[in-house]
Design a protein around this motif. Structure first.
Motif, mmCIF file in Angstrom:
data_model
loop_
_atom_site.group_PDB
_atom_site.id
_atom_site.type_symbol
_atom_site.label_atom_id
_atom_site.label_comp_id
_atom_site.label_asym_id
_atom_site.label_seq_id
_atom_site.Cartn_x
_atom_site.Cartn_y
_atom_site.Cartn_z
ATOM 1 N N PHE A 97 0.866 -1.184 0.000
ATOM 2 C CA PHE A 97 0.000 0.000 0.000
ATOM 3 C C PHE A 97 0.899 1.229 0.000
ATOM 4 O O PHE A 97 1.680 1.441 0.935
ATOM 5 C CB PHE A 97 -0.873 0.015 1.260
ATOM 6 N N HIS A 98 0.783 2.034 -1.032
ATOM 7 C CA HIS A 98 1.644 3.220 -1.148
ATOM 8 C C HIS A 98 1.129 4.354 -0.274
ATOM 9 O O HIS A 98 -0.061 4.658 -0.274
ATOM 10 C CB HIS A 98 1.711 3.668 -2.603
ATOM 11 N N LYS A 99 2.052 4.949 0.450
ATOM 12 C CA LYS A 99 1.695 6.032 1.371
ATOM 13 C C LYS A 99 1.969 7.402 0.792
ATOM 14 O O LYS A 99 1.286 8.353 1.062
ATOM 15 C CB LYS A 99 2.566 5.902 2.627
ATOM 16 N N LEU A 100 3.072 7.494 0.078
ATOM 17 C CA LEU A 100 3.505 8.797 -0.452
ATOM 18 C C LEU A 100 3.511 8.732 -1.955
ATOM 19 O O LEU A 100 3.779 7.682 -2.527
ATOM 20 C CB LEU A 100 4.955 9.062 -0.033
ATOM 21 N N GLY A 101 3.262 9.864 -2.576
ATOM 22 C CA GLY A 101 3.419 9.910 -4.013
ATOM 23 C C GLY A 101 4.902 9.994 -4.333
ATOM 24 O O GLY A 101 5.622 10.742 -3.693
ATOM 25 N N ALA A 102 5.363 9.226 -5.304
ATOM 26 C CA ALA A 102 6.757 9.342 -5.726
ATOM 27 C C ALA A 102 6.954 10.737 -6.309
ATOM 28 O O ALA A 102 6.062 11.286 -6.945
ATOM 29 C CB ALA A 102 7.075 8.277 -6.757
ATOM 30 N N HIS A 103 8.084 11.314 -6.070
ATOM 31 C CA HIS A 103 8.380 12.663 -6.562
ATOM 32 C C HIS A 103 7.370 13.658 -6.068
ATOM 33 O O HIS A 103 6.973 14.579 -6.749
ATOM 34 C CB HIS A 103 8.378 12.719 -8.094
ATOM 35 N N PHE A 104 6.951 13.443 -4.867
ATOM 36 C CA PHE A 104 5.865 14.209 -4.308
ATOM 37 C C PHE A 104 6.199 15.701 -4.291
ATOM 38 O O PHE A 104 5.401 16.532 -4.658
ATOM 39 C CB PHE A 104 5.569 13.595 -2.948
#
Ligand SMILES: Nc1ncnc2c1ncn2[C@@H]1O[C@H](COP(=O)(O)OP(=O)(O)OP(=O)(O)O)[C@@H](O)[C@H]1O
Ligand SMILES: [Mg+2]
Ligand SMILES: [Mg+2]
Length: 282
Positions: A122-129
């Motif tokens: 489950f992804h928590k942060l957006g990549a390259h946020f």
């Protein structure tokens, strides 16, 4: 935070309906207006208010009242939505134990009749946020949208690389979740390799194959390589394609991470420039 399992079971059809509407509309609204949910769900206003409050108390929704009443999904809400989708698509039959929690994701064991034992990330942060936030056109999206992009990005890299190098086979993607093959192994940094030279060669060879497939990992290190009978590379949400303006630096950083780990842990020295040249050569 209450357990995924308990919360999942506590949700009723009507709750899922509300959650699904918020998921669908989060691309258009940072906080989905309660008026819109009311209209789309057909639920009575007093009942809807109760549901929104309860889902927020349970940590699934982030509600706000200014400048209008609206809701967005939290990490928990997004993850439960994704689980529900995987279950209704018959991809997933049982969620198992939590295997690990990093700053960027939570990983669970799971079981699927179709695929056997597997894992869900489950992804928590957006990549390259940060970079995305700086761009004006993304400025008004809720962060939960970015976790979906992140999961999608990881899923697509796994799909593209499967069969080219050893990566977990990706089985499904929904919302912020990627369901994939369970690799029965340990991270490289936890293992004492018997033949580190061979392992390093394989990792560099894999980096070259990824490069040929147009993918640079972007966070390659002893933490994102799993050792079982073979070596597996994992954790792709931040990968970049070769049209990324910074790809040479990102590639170099990946190679540097790997070389400095093998130097520190095993005393193996390789020249970064010649390795880089080898990786980008035909
Ligand atoms: N397919 C898999 N099979 C077995 N274990 C896995 C798998 N995918 C992830 N893991 C385990 O979960 C951990 C976290 O996964 P991953 O590195 O993909 O996410 P991450 O949250 O980005 O990690 P970090 O926060 O360390 O960057 C891994 O280090 C590994 O131990
Ligand atoms: Mg990782
Ligand atoms: Mg990561």
């Amino acid at each position: 935070m209450k357990d995924f399992h308990i919360l999942y079971k506590s949700l009723r059809k009507i709750d899922w309906r509300v959650i699904e509407i918020i998921f669908k509309k989060m691309w258009d609204y940072k906080y989905v207006p309660s008026d819109l949910i009311l209209k789309l769900s057909g639920i009575k206003e007093s009942e809807l208010n109760k549901i929104l409050r309860r889902l927020s108390d349970d940590g699934l929704l982030d509600n706000r009242s200014q400048p209008y009443f609206g809701s967005s999904l939290t990490f928990l809400g997004m993850s439960l939505y994704s689980l529900r989708k995987l279950v209704t698509r018959n991809k997933l039959d049982m969620l198992g134990k939590k295997m690990g929690e990093g700053k960027e994701s939570v990983v669970y064991n799971c079981y699927s009749e179709k695929y056997g034992e597997c894992v869900i990330k489950f992804h928590k942060l957006g990549a390259h946020f940060r970079k995305i936030r700086e761009k004006r056109d993304y400025g008004d999206l809720h962060l939960s949208v970015l976790t979906v992009r992140s999961a999608k990005k990881e899923y697509s890299a796994l799909k593209r690389l499967f069969g080219i190098i050893n990566v977990p086979e990706a089985f499904a993607w929904e919302g912020n979740a990627v369901m994939m093959e369970l690799i029965d192994g340990k991270e490289l940094f936890r293992v004492r390799l018997e033949n580190p030279e061979d392992a390093l060669d394989i990792i560099l060879e894999d980096t070259k194959k990824m490069f040929r497939a147009g993918i640079i990992h972007g966070d390659l290190s002893q933490y994102n390589i799993l050792v079982s009978d073979d070596l597996y590379i994992i954790d792709f949400p931040q990968h970049v394609d070769l049209d990324h303006e910074n790809w040479p630096d990102i590639l170099k950083k990946d190679i540097e991470n790997v070389l400095s780990y093998f130097k520190k842990a095993y005393g193996i020295e390789k020249d970064i420039n010649s390795v880089t040249k080898y990786i980008i050569s035909e």
